[in-house]
Design a protein around this motif. Structure first.
Motif, PDB file in Angstrom:
ATOM      1  N   LEU A   1      -3.736  -2.258  11.886  1.00  0.00           N
ATOM      2  CA  LEU A   1      -5.061  -1.889  11.600  1.00  0.00           C
ATOM      3  C   LEU A   1      -5.219  -1.333  10.051  1.00  0.00           C
ATOM      4  CD1 LEU A   1      -6.220   0.785  14.588  1.00  0.00           C
ATOM      5  CD2 LEU A   1      -7.828  -1.195  13.224  1.00  0.00           C
ATOM      6  N   ALA A   2      -4.274  -0.999   9.960  1.00  0.00           N
ATOM      7  CA  ALA A   2      -3.678  -0.648   8.371  1.00  0.00           C
ATOM      8  C   ALA A   2      -3.786  -1.302   7.818  1.00  0.00           C
ATOM      9  CB  ALA A   2      -2.288   0.387   7.904  1.00  0.00           C
ATOM     10  N   LEU A   3      -3.524  -2.572   7.738  1.00  0.00           N
ATOM     11  CA  LEU A   3      -2.870  -4.072   7.128  1.00  0.00           C
ATOM     12  C   LEU A   3      -4.489  -4.181   7.010  1.00  0.00           C
ATOM     13  CD1 LEU A   3       0.841  -5.428   8.289  1.00  0.00           C
ATOM     14  CD2 LEU A   3      -0.068  -4.401   5.763  1.00  0.00           C
ATOM     15  N   LEU A   4      -5.234  -4.088   8.432  1.00  0.00           N
ATOM     16  CA  LEU A   4      -6.104  -5.106   8.513  1.00  0.00           C
ATOM     17  C   LEU A   4      -7.378  -4.254   8.313  1.00  0.00           C
ATOM     18  CD1 LEU A   4      -5.406  -7.386  11.890  1.00  0.00           C
ATOM     19  CD2 LEU A   4      -4.479  -8.315   9.128  1.00  0.00           C
ATOM     20  N   SER A   5      -7.205  -2.769   7.673  1.00  0.00           N
ATOM     21  CA  SER A   5      -8.933  -2.730   7.692  1.00  0.00           C
ATOM     22  C   SER A   5      -8.666  -1.660   5.850  1.00  0.00           C
ATOM     23  CB  SER A   5      -9.023  -1.321   8.395  1.00  0.00           C
ATOM     24  OG  SER A   5     -10.616  -1.021   8.736  1.00  0.00           O
ATOM     25  N   ARG A   6      -9.341  -1.084   5.175  1.00  0.00           N
ATOM     26  CA  ARG A   6      -9.103  -0.411   4.556  1.00  0.00           C
ATOM     27  C   ARG A   6     -10.338   0.555   5.116  1.00  0.00           C
ATOM     28  NH1 ARG A   6     -11.117  -2.716   0.004  1.00  0.00           N
ATOM     29  NH2 ARG A   6      -9.510  -3.189  -1.008  1.00  0.00           N
ATOM     30  N   LYS A   7     -11.237   0.916   5.945  1.00  0.00           N
ATOM     31  CA  LYS A   7     -11.771   2.234   6.725  1.00  0.00           C
ATOM     32  C   LYS A   7      -9.929   2.820   7.075  1.00  0.00           C
ATOM     33  CE  LYS A   7     -15.295   4.238   8.671  1.00  0.00           C
ATOM     34  NZ  LYS A   7     -15.458   3.794  10.507  1.00  0.00           N
TER      35      LYS A   7
ATOM     36  N   GLU B   1      -8.499   6.507   6.799  1.00  0.00           N
ATOM     37  CA  GLU B   1      -8.511   7.489   7.883  1.00  0.00           C
ATOM     38  C   GLU B   1      -6.926   7.920   8.273  1.00  0.00           C
ATOM     39  OE1 GLU B   1     -10.191   6.146  11.600  1.00  0.00           O
ATOM     40  OE2 GLU B   1     -12.432   5.866  10.213  1.00  0.00           O
ATOM     41  N   ALA B   2      -5.652   6.704   7.629  1.00  0.00           N
ATOM     42  CA  ALA B   2      -4.376   7.711   8.015  1.00  0.00           C
ATOM     43  C   ALA B   2      -4.203   8.123   7.186  1.00  0.00           C
ATOM     44  CB  ALA B   2      -3.669   5.885   8.376  1.00  0.00           C
ATOM     45  N   GLU B   3      -4.271   8.077   5.759  1.00  0.00           N
ATOM     46  CA  GLU B   3      -3.931   8.616   4.655  1.00  0.00           C
ATOM     47  C   GLU B   3      -4.179   9.968   5.159  1.00  0.00           C
ATOM     48  OE1 GLU B   3      -5.675   6.706   0.827  1.00  0.00           O
ATOM     49  OE2 GLU B   3      -3.952   4.753   1.587  1.00  0.00           O
ATOM     50  N   ILE B   4      -6.245  10.917   4.806  1.00  0.00           N
ATOM     51  CA  ILE B   4      -6.315  11.721   5.192  1.00  0.00           C
ATOM     52  C   ILE B   4      -6.007  12.672   6.470  1.00  0.00           C
ATOM     53  CG2 ILE B   4      -8.479  12.570   5.983  1.00  0.00           C
ATOM     54  CD1 ILE B   4     -10.072  10.411   5.234  1.00  0.00           C
TER      55      ILE B   4
END
Length: 106
Positions: A47-53, A57-60
């Motif tokens: 998900l992190a590789l394929l989706s900027r959103k 969210e992971a960074e938050i």
């Protein structure tokens, strides 16, 4: 009052949920509430590789994460020592398991 217990990783596929409850590995919930969700680390990485959103969210979430040193908490140490006993020393916290133990003892 858990609505579900999610068990991630390939290790989860080799766990018998009933016996995991008996030894106190997972909470005393109905077996229907226990779900095995597979390799969530790989799913999250995809998900992190394929989706900027998803990455944002992971960074938050990572920024909100806090570290707690449980070994310094006397209550944690007591709970940990109790949990080392099989079944759990405080069986009233595991009512369905207490019933099984009581039947075996009679």
């Amino acid at each position: 009052n858990l609505s579900e217990v999610l068990i991630a990783g390939s290790f989860g596929y080799h766990i018998d949920p009933f016996h995991a409850k008996v030894v106190g590995m997972i909470p005393d919930v109905e077996l229907e509430k226990i779900k095995f969700v597979g390799n969530t680390a790989i799913a999250g990485a995809d998900l992190a590789l394929l989706s900027r959103k998803a990455r944002e969210e992971a960074e938050i979430i990572a920024k909100r994460a806090r570290y707690f040193e449980l070994s310094l908490d006397p209550l944690f140490n007591k709970e940990f020592a109790y949990a080392l006993q099989l079944p759990h020393r405080e069986l009233e916290r595991f009512p369905s398991i207490a019933e099984i133990v009581a039947r075996k003892d009679s």
